[in-house]
Design an enzyme around this catalytic site. Structure first.
Site, PDB file in Angstrom:
ATOM      1  N   LYS A  71       0.810  -1.224   0.000  1.00 32.29           N
ATOM      2  CA  LYS A  71       0.000   0.000   0.000  1.00 32.29           C
ATOM      3  C   LYS A  71       0.841   1.272   0.000  1.00 32.29           C
ATOM      4  O   LYS A  71       0.337   2.344  -0.301  1.00 32.29           O
ATOM      5  CB  LYS A  71      -0.967   0.003   1.193  1.00 32.29           C
ATOM      6  CG  LYS A  71      -1.925  -1.163   1.225  1.00 32.29           C
ATOM      7  CD  LYS A  71      -2.760  -1.315  -0.020  1.00 32.29           C
ATOM      8  CE  LYS A  71      -3.788  -0.241  -0.184  1.00 32.29           C
ATOM      9  NZ  LYS A  71      -4.801  -0.586  -1.232  1.00 32.29           N
TER      10      LYS A  71
ATOM     11  N   SER B  58      -3.081 -12.786   3.076  1.00 31.30           N
ATOM     12  CA  SER B  58      -3.486 -12.553   1.683  1.00 31.30           C
ATOM     13  C   SER B  58      -2.426 -13.052   0.701  1.00 31.30           C
ATOM     14  O   SER B  58      -2.739 -13.369  -0.452  1.00 31.30           O
ATOM     15  CB  SER B  58      -3.822 -11.077   1.431  1.00 31.30           C
ATOM     16  OG  SER B  58      -2.664 -10.274   1.450  1.00 31.30           O
TER      17      SER B  58
HETATM   18  N1  PMP Z   1      -3.558  -7.752   0.921  1.00 27.48           N
HETATM   19  C1  PMP Z   1      -3.401  -6.928   1.981  1.00 27.48           C
HETATM   20  C2  PMP Z   1      -2.763  -7.456   3.221  1.00 27.48           C
HETATM   21  C3  PMP Z   1      -3.864  -5.599   1.901  1.00 27.48           C
HETATM   22  O1  PMP Z   1      -3.731  -4.781   2.959  1.00 27.48           O
HETATM   23  C4  PMP Z   1      -4.471  -5.138   0.708  1.00 27.48           C
HETATM   24  C5  PMP Z   1      -4.974  -3.726   0.611  1.00 27.48           C
HETATM   25  N2  PMP Z   1      -6.061  -3.442   1.445  1.00 27.48           N
HETATM   26  C6  PMP Z   1      -4.620  -6.037  -0.364  1.00 27.48           C
HETATM   27  C7  PMP Z   1      -4.129  -7.336  -0.216  1.00 27.48           C
HETATM   28  C8  PMP Z   1      -5.345  -5.650  -1.626  1.00 27.48           C
HETATM   29  O2  PMP Z   1      -4.717  -4.632  -2.376  1.00 27.48           O
HETATM   30  P1  PMP Z   1      -5.571  -3.624  -3.247  1.00 27.48           P
HETATM   31  O3  PMP Z   1      -6.154  -2.605  -2.310  1.00 27.48           O
HETATM   32  O4  PMP Z   1      -4.591  -3.009  -4.202  1.00 27.48           O
HETATM   33  O5  PMP Z   1      -6.652  -4.372  -3.942  1.00 27.48           O
END
Ligand code: PMP
Length: 344
Positions: free
Chosen positions: A53, A280
Site C-alpha cells: 500500500k 493474503s
Molecule cells: N492484501 C493486503 C494485506 C492488503 O492490505 C491489501 C490492501 N487493502 C490487499 C491485499 C489488496 O490490495 P488492493 O487494495 O490493491 O486491492
C-alpha cells in the site's frame, strides 16, 4: 530532458520515494498433482512500511501536492482496514501531516498499535456503526466539518490504480525478463482493486492476451454478489462492497480461495521457505495455482504472477500463528513447496 511537468517539479515525496517499490521478484517452485510447477510473486514486504500500500499512498500524495489539493500541515483522513492506514500514517508523518484513520474495530491489534506508533489518531468503527462502509462515511463527515483536511479516497482515486500501472507492472515485466519469461496470467486479492486493475492494464497495454483475475475469499464473496456475505479472515481484501476503481468487465473470472486454505499456505511459505508473509499472500499463491491450472489447458508451462502484499508481523495475534485445520477441498495440503529464486 524530461517532458513531464510532474517530473520537472520537485515533490516532497521525492525524498521518500527510494524507500517504496523496487521490490524483489520470487520464482517459487512447488510440486502439485505429481508435477513440478512454478509461480512468480512480488515480495512487497520490502516496502517502507512493509506493505504494497505504500505505492498507492506515495502516488496519491504526490498527485495531491502537485494539484494543490494537499497543502503542508493538512490533516490526512482515510478509512482503512490496516495497511493503508499504516502507509498514510508513516508517509504522512514523514511529511509533517497530522493523520486520522477510521478503522473497523475487528482488525488485528498489531495494525492498531502500528498506526498509533506513528502518532496517528485511530477512530475504531464497530459493525453497528456500519463497519467499513461506516468508516468511509465517517471520514467524509469529518472532512465536511473541518478545515484543511485531505481525503485520499483510496477506493475511488485513479492514482491508486496508476501507482500499480507505473511501478508494480513495469517492475514485474522487467523482472520476468530476467527469468526469460513473459506473463500469461496475473491474479491478486481485491481490497481496493488498485493492484489487480493497475498491473492488469499495464501487462495488457500492448494488446497481449494476459489473463487478469481478481481474487476474493470463498467464505465471503463480495465481487460475485455485489454486497457483503459472511465473514472471513483474509485481512486487507474483500471490504464489503465493490470499489469504483474495480471494472469487473475488464477482468477475467473471479478466483475464490478459502481463508483457512490461505492461512495454511502462508504458514508453509514461512516454515518451509522462510518467507514470512501475511494471509493474503497465501491466498494469492493459491489463486495463482488455480489460474496456472486453467491456463495449462491451452499452454505448456504458462507464467502466472501474483504479489505477496505484506508480512506475517501484523498477524502474530491471529489464526495465522495457530494450528489451522485442513478443509476437505483445500489446495494447500496438496502443494509441496520446493526452492525459490529471487531477483531484484
Ligand atoms: N492484501 C493486503 C494485506 C492488503 O492490505 C491489501 C490492501 N487493502 C490487499 C491485499 C489488496 O490490495 P488492493 O487494495 O490493491 O486491492
Amino acid at each position: 530532458m524530461s517532458t513531464s511537468p510532474l517530473l520537472e517539479t520537485r515533490s516532497p515525496l521525492d525524498d521518500i520515494a527510494p524507500l517504496i517499490g523496487h521490490t524483489p521478484m520470487l520464482e517459487i517452485e512447488f510440486t502439485w498433482k505429481g508435477r513440478s510447477r512454478r509461480i512468480y510473486a512480488k515480495y512487497e514486504l520490502e516496502n517502507m512500511t512493509g506493505s504494497i500500500k505504500d505505492r498507492m499512498a506515495e502516488l496519491i500524495l504526490r498527485r495531491a501536492y502537485a494539484s494543490g489539493e494537499l497543502k503542508p500541515g493538512d490533516t490526512i483522513v482515510e478509512a482503512s482496514s490496516g495497511n493503508t492506514g499504516i502507509s498514510f500514517a508513516a508517509i504522512g508523518r514523514a511529511l509533517g501531516h497530522p493523520v486520522r484513520i477510521y478503522m473497523p474495530n475487528w482488525m488485528s491489534q498489531e495494525r492498531v498499535r502500528l498506526i498509533q506508533s506513528f502518532g496517528a489518531d485511530i477512530v475504531p468503527v464497530s459493525s453497528e456503526q456500519g463497519g467499513f462502509v461506516g468508516a468511509i462515511r465517517m471520514a467524509d463527515e469529518y472532512a465536511t466539518k473541518h478545515e484543511n483536511v485531505f481525503l485520499p479516497r483510496q477506493f475511488d482515486n485513479p492514482a491508486n490504480v496508476e501507482a500499480h500501472y507505473c511501478s508494480t507492472g513495469p517492475e514485474i515485466e522487467r523482472q520476468l525478463e530476467q527469468f526469460g519469461v513473459q506473463a500469461d496470467g496475473f491474479v491478486a486479492g481485491v481490497g481496493t482493486g488498485g493492484t489487480v486493475m493497475g498491473v492488469g492494464r499495464y501487462l495488457r497495454r500492448n494488446g497481449r492476451r494476459v489473463h487478469v483475475h481478481p481474487l476474493e475469499p470463498a467464505n465471503s464473496p463480495t465481487l460475485r454478489t455485489g454486497c457483503k456475505v459472511g465473514s472471513h479472515r483474509i485481512q486487507g481484501i474483500s471490504d464489503e462492497f465493490i470499489p469504483s476503481v474495480v471494472k469487473l468487465d475488464e477482468l477475467d473470472e473471479v478466483v475464490d480461495i478459502w481463508d483457512g486454505d490461505a492461512i495454511l499456505l502462508a504458514q508453509e511459505l514461512c516454515e518451509r521457505n522462510g518467507l514470512a508473509v501475511g494471509i493474503s499472500s497465501g491466498a494469492n499463491f493459491l489463486g495463482a495455482v488455480k489460474v496456472l491450472e486453467r491456463l495449462e489447458a491451452n499452454k505448456r508451462d504458462p507464467v502466472v504472477v501474483t504479489v505477496f502484499p505484506d508480512s506475517n508481523k501484523k498477524y502474530l495475534s491471529t489464526d495465522l500463528c495457530r494450528r489451522e485445520p485442513a478443509g476437505e477441498d483445500y489446495l494447500a495440503p496438496q502443494i509441496r513447496l520446493q526452492r525459490f529464486r529471487a531477483v531484484r
